[in-house]
Design a protein around this motif. Structure first.
Motif, PDB file in Angstrom:
ATOM      1  N   GLU A 232      -2.493  10.151   5.768  1.00 31.01           N
ATOM      2  CA  GLU A 232      -2.085   9.658   4.263  1.00 31.01           C
ATOM      3  C   GLU A 232      -1.373   8.839   4.519  1.00 31.01           C
ATOM      4  N   ILE A 233      -1.343   7.566   5.320  1.00 24.95           N
ATOM      5  CA  ILE A 233      -0.844   6.523   5.980  1.00 24.95           C
ATOM      6  C   ILE A 233      -2.212   5.523   6.128  1.00 24.95           C
TER       7      ILE A 233
ATOM      8  N   ALA B  30       2.731   4.744  -3.149  1.00 26.59           N
ATOM      9  CA  ALA B  30       2.351   6.432  -3.160  1.00 26.59           C
ATOM     10  C   ALA B  30       3.535   6.544  -3.319  1.00 26.59           C
TER      11      ALA B  30
ATOM     12  N   LEU C  14       0.582  -0.742  -0.445  1.00 28.63           N
ATOM     13  CA  LEU C  14       0.273   0.221  -0.271  1.00 28.63           C
ATOM     14  C   LEU C  14       1.016   1.398   0.321  1.00 28.63           C
TER      15      LEU C  14
ATOM     16  N   HIS D  29      10.910  11.846   0.080  1.00 30.65           N
ATOM     17  CA  HIS D  29      10.244  12.238   0.992  1.00 30.65           C
ATOM     18  C   HIS D  29       9.025  13.789   2.047  1.00 30.65           C
ATOM     19  N   TYR D  30       8.109  13.956   1.200  1.00 30.40           N
ATOM     20  CA  TYR D  30       7.150  14.650   2.491  1.00 30.40           C
ATOM     21  C   TYR D  30       7.331  13.605   3.820  1.00 30.40           C
ATOM     22  N   ASN D  31       6.456  12.909   3.850  1.00 30.85           N
ATOM     23  CA  ASN D  31       5.707  12.174   4.387  1.00 30.85           C
ATOM     24  C   ASN D  31       7.192  11.367   5.014  1.00 30.85           C
ATOM     25  N   ARG D  32       7.690  11.279   6.551  1.00 33.84           N
ATOM     26  CA  ARG D  32       8.228  11.124   7.552  1.00 33.84           C
ATOM     27  C   ARG D  32       8.276  10.030   7.571  1.00 33.84           C
ATOM     28  N   HIS D  33       7.681   9.634   8.280  1.00 37.60           N
ATOM     29  CA  HIS D  33       6.622   9.090   9.201  1.00 37.60           C
ATOM     30  C   HIS D  33       6.287   7.459   8.196  1.00 37.60           C
ATOM     31  N   ALA D  34       5.889   7.672   6.798  1.00 37.42           N
ATOM     32  CA  ALA D  34       5.993   6.530   6.138  1.00 37.42           C
ATOM     33  C   ALA D  34       7.068   6.382   5.585  1.00 37.42           C
TER      34      ALA D  34
ATOM     35  N   GLU E 125       2.328  18.595  10.042  1.00 38.66           N
ATOM     36  CA  GLU E 125       3.267  17.892   9.064  1.00 38.66           C
ATOM     37  C   GLU E 125       2.596  16.432  10.144  1.00 38.66           C
TER      38      GLU E 125
ATOM     39  N   ARG F  29      10.099  14.313  19.294  1.00 33.07           N
ATOM     40  CA  ARG F  29       9.801  14.571  18.556  1.00 33.07           C
ATOM     41  C   ARG F  29       8.816  16.012  18.179  1.00 33.07           C
TER      42      ARG F  29
ATOM     43  N   ARG G  57      -0.523  15.297   9.017  1.00 32.05           N
ATOM     44  CA  ARG G  57      -0.833  15.105   7.767  1.00 32.05           C
ATOM     45  C   ARG G  57      -0.106  14.009   7.535  1.00 32.05           C
ATOM     46  N   ASP G  58       1.147  13.462   8.066  1.00 26.49           N
ATOM     47  CA  ASP G  58       1.985  12.137   7.926  1.00 26.49           C
ATOM     48  C   ASP G  58       0.942  10.996   8.170  1.00 26.49           C
ATOM     49  N   ILE G  59       1.030  10.817   9.106  1.00 26.22           N
ATOM     50  CA  ILE G  59      -0.405   9.872   9.888  1.00 26.22           C
ATOM     51  C   ILE G  59      -1.792   9.106   8.816  1.00 26.22           C
TER      52      ILE G  59
ATOM     53  N   ARG H 218      11.342   0.958   8.801  1.00 25.08           N
ATOM     54  CA  ARG H 218      11.508  -0.465   9.505  1.00 25.08           C
ATOM     55  C   ARG H 218      11.207  -1.246   8.890  1.00 25.08           C
TER      56      ARG H 218
ATOM     57  N   LEU I 261      -3.919   5.101   2.809  1.00 24.18           N
ATOM     58  CA  LEU I 261      -4.004   3.842   1.918  1.00 24.18           C
ATOM     59  C   LEU I 261      -4.198   2.609   2.967  1.00 24.18           C
TER      60      LEU I 261
ATOM     61  N   ASP J  41       9.643   6.397   7.483  1.00 19.15           N
ATOM     62  CA  ASP J  41      10.603   5.447   8.253  1.00 19.15           C
ATOM     63  C   ASP J  41       9.894   4.232   8.086  1.00 19.15           C
ATOM     64  N   LEU J  42       8.088   3.931   8.318  1.00 15.81           N
ATOM     65  CA  LEU J  42       7.954   2.622   8.233  1.00 15.81           C
ATOM     66  C   LEU J  42       8.593   1.691   7.284  1.00 15.81           C
TER      67      LEU J  42
END
Lengths: 232, 232
Positions: free
Chosen positions: B96-97, A104, A100, A154-159, B89, B84, B92-94, A165, B100, A161-162
């Motif tokens: 966006e995930i 993206a 998923l 990519h701007y979505n650091r969280h994604a 942002e 953190r 937004r990141d969360i 991991r 999906l 990072d996921l």
DNA sequence: AACTTTCAGATCGTACATTCTTTGTCAATA
DNA sequence: TATTGACAAAGAATGTACGATCTGAAAGTT
């Protein structure tokens, strides 16, 4: 100055006999779990681990807490920690999430890719093909660079990072497993198609390609897990 | 002994004005971070936190490790933990995930939903509409039950866990923020459309509906964050 | 002015105390 | 006699206290 370095050296020497290769307790525990060296749902007793690791209980406790945060162990109050089973289901779950997320990320990359990016991708791909899965470590590194080039900005650091991991986990699981010839050629094909789509500014095609790439990779890992049950 | 208890009492008294509802250290810390009560990139000193929480340092250390595993704090060896930043942002990141993941979970639910499930969804929806956002806590609970009914039985536990974690975070952030009337009506509409699609066995439609639901929810939270920056 | 030394503040590791869970034994009852 | 229940004791997790070690910065020295 020299005294300090010598003291540090002594400390390093002292620990060499317990084989402390710079790896933290956290990493050793995580590795044991991922590679199935501790059975699923097995209870992790702090005191026991502490003596095994050659430390006191506190570092172990903190490592366990971190692993809990990452979902590798399950802790219940006053009842300690149990290892979360790392089985085919686990790999399938992670891969499904990546199926998923990665498309993206890729779709976005197609929109910002420069000619220099494409050149770099092709250079890495050429290196990968030249290596032809000769050295597992080198291949893994090149492959990491290949995908990192696409995702890192990519701007979505969280994604991202996921993704990092998940990739670490999958890599740790599949380390040591041989890559079948069929999978090898598929990997190369998928990379080539991906590059072609990026060149053609075909975001949807690139997304589909990376989707197949992730899915195929996951399927391959699962198959290998079914066969050689931990050829450590 | 009496000295110890008196010290504890003092600490407790000092913190009573910060409302110590038996919540764990981990939750309090996480809440502080999520609500921005500790500034972004601020250093978290264990001794200081321990005295604030009225405990010794060890529980604080373990809470920090767990938060590190979940990505809320960043720790560097011998240099402690930093917060953190939880900003727009991050939300937004969360979201966006989730945009999906949730459609994928929903698509699957459409395939296994029974008449009893649909009845239960409609019952919950009726309760939600009857409550009409009167009690924030009750509404949140009902909404959680509504979505949990769809996701809880999914085979991909990893994805569901991710959803639960993200939902907790978003709920913690948006707690206390009022829900605009426009958003209220949109929420109800989206739920209704979702139920209709499930009834009609329209998986794609349900996926699109939940996608809009998540996106709208995220947008609303971010707008609220921009407005009431310190309505703590 | 650059380098070294020193020292306070904070983290990390060890040892011990406390509290909770679990297990095993023994007696009472059906 | 078998089963159940209470209860004690061992085992393990959680919390407290303190010492060792590291970092960062401000002092002093050349």
């Amino acid at each position: 100055m020299s005294t300090i370095t010598s003291i540090r050296q002594m400390a390093a020497d002292r620990d060499d006999l317990v084989e402390d290769t710079g790896s933290s307790i956290y990493e050793r525990l995580r590795d044991d779990i991922i590679h199935g060296r501790v059975k699923a749902n097995e209870r992790l007793k702090v005191a026991e681990l502490a003596s095994r690791m050659g430390t006191s209980t506190n570092p172990v406790r903190e490592a366990l807490q971190q692993l809990r945060g990452e979902g590798f162990v399950i802790m219940t109050p006053n009842r300690g920690a149990r290892v979360r089973p790392i089985d085919e289901e686990f790999v399938r779950d992670i891969c499904e999430i990546e199926v998923l997320i990665e498309p993206a990320l890729t779709r976005w990359f197609v929109g910002i890719a420069t000619q220099a990016d494409i050149d770099e991708l092709e250079r890495l791909q050429a290196e990968i093909e030249a290596l032809n899965f000769g050295d597992e470590m080198k291949h893994s590194n090149l492959d990491l660079q290949f995908h990192r080039l696409m995702y890192d900005r990519h701007y979505n650091r969280h994604a991202v990072d996921l993704w990092v991991r998940h990739r670490h986990i999958l890599w740790a699981i599949s380390r040591g497993f041989p890559t079948s010839l069929s999978r090898q050629s598929n990997v190369l094909d998928e990379h080539r198609e991906l590059i072609a789509c990026i060149k053609a500014q075909d975001a949807e095609g690139a997304a589909r390609a990376i989707g197949r790439h992730v899915e195929g990779s996951g399927r391959h890992i699962i198959e290998r897990m079914r066969l050689g049950r931990h050829a450590v």
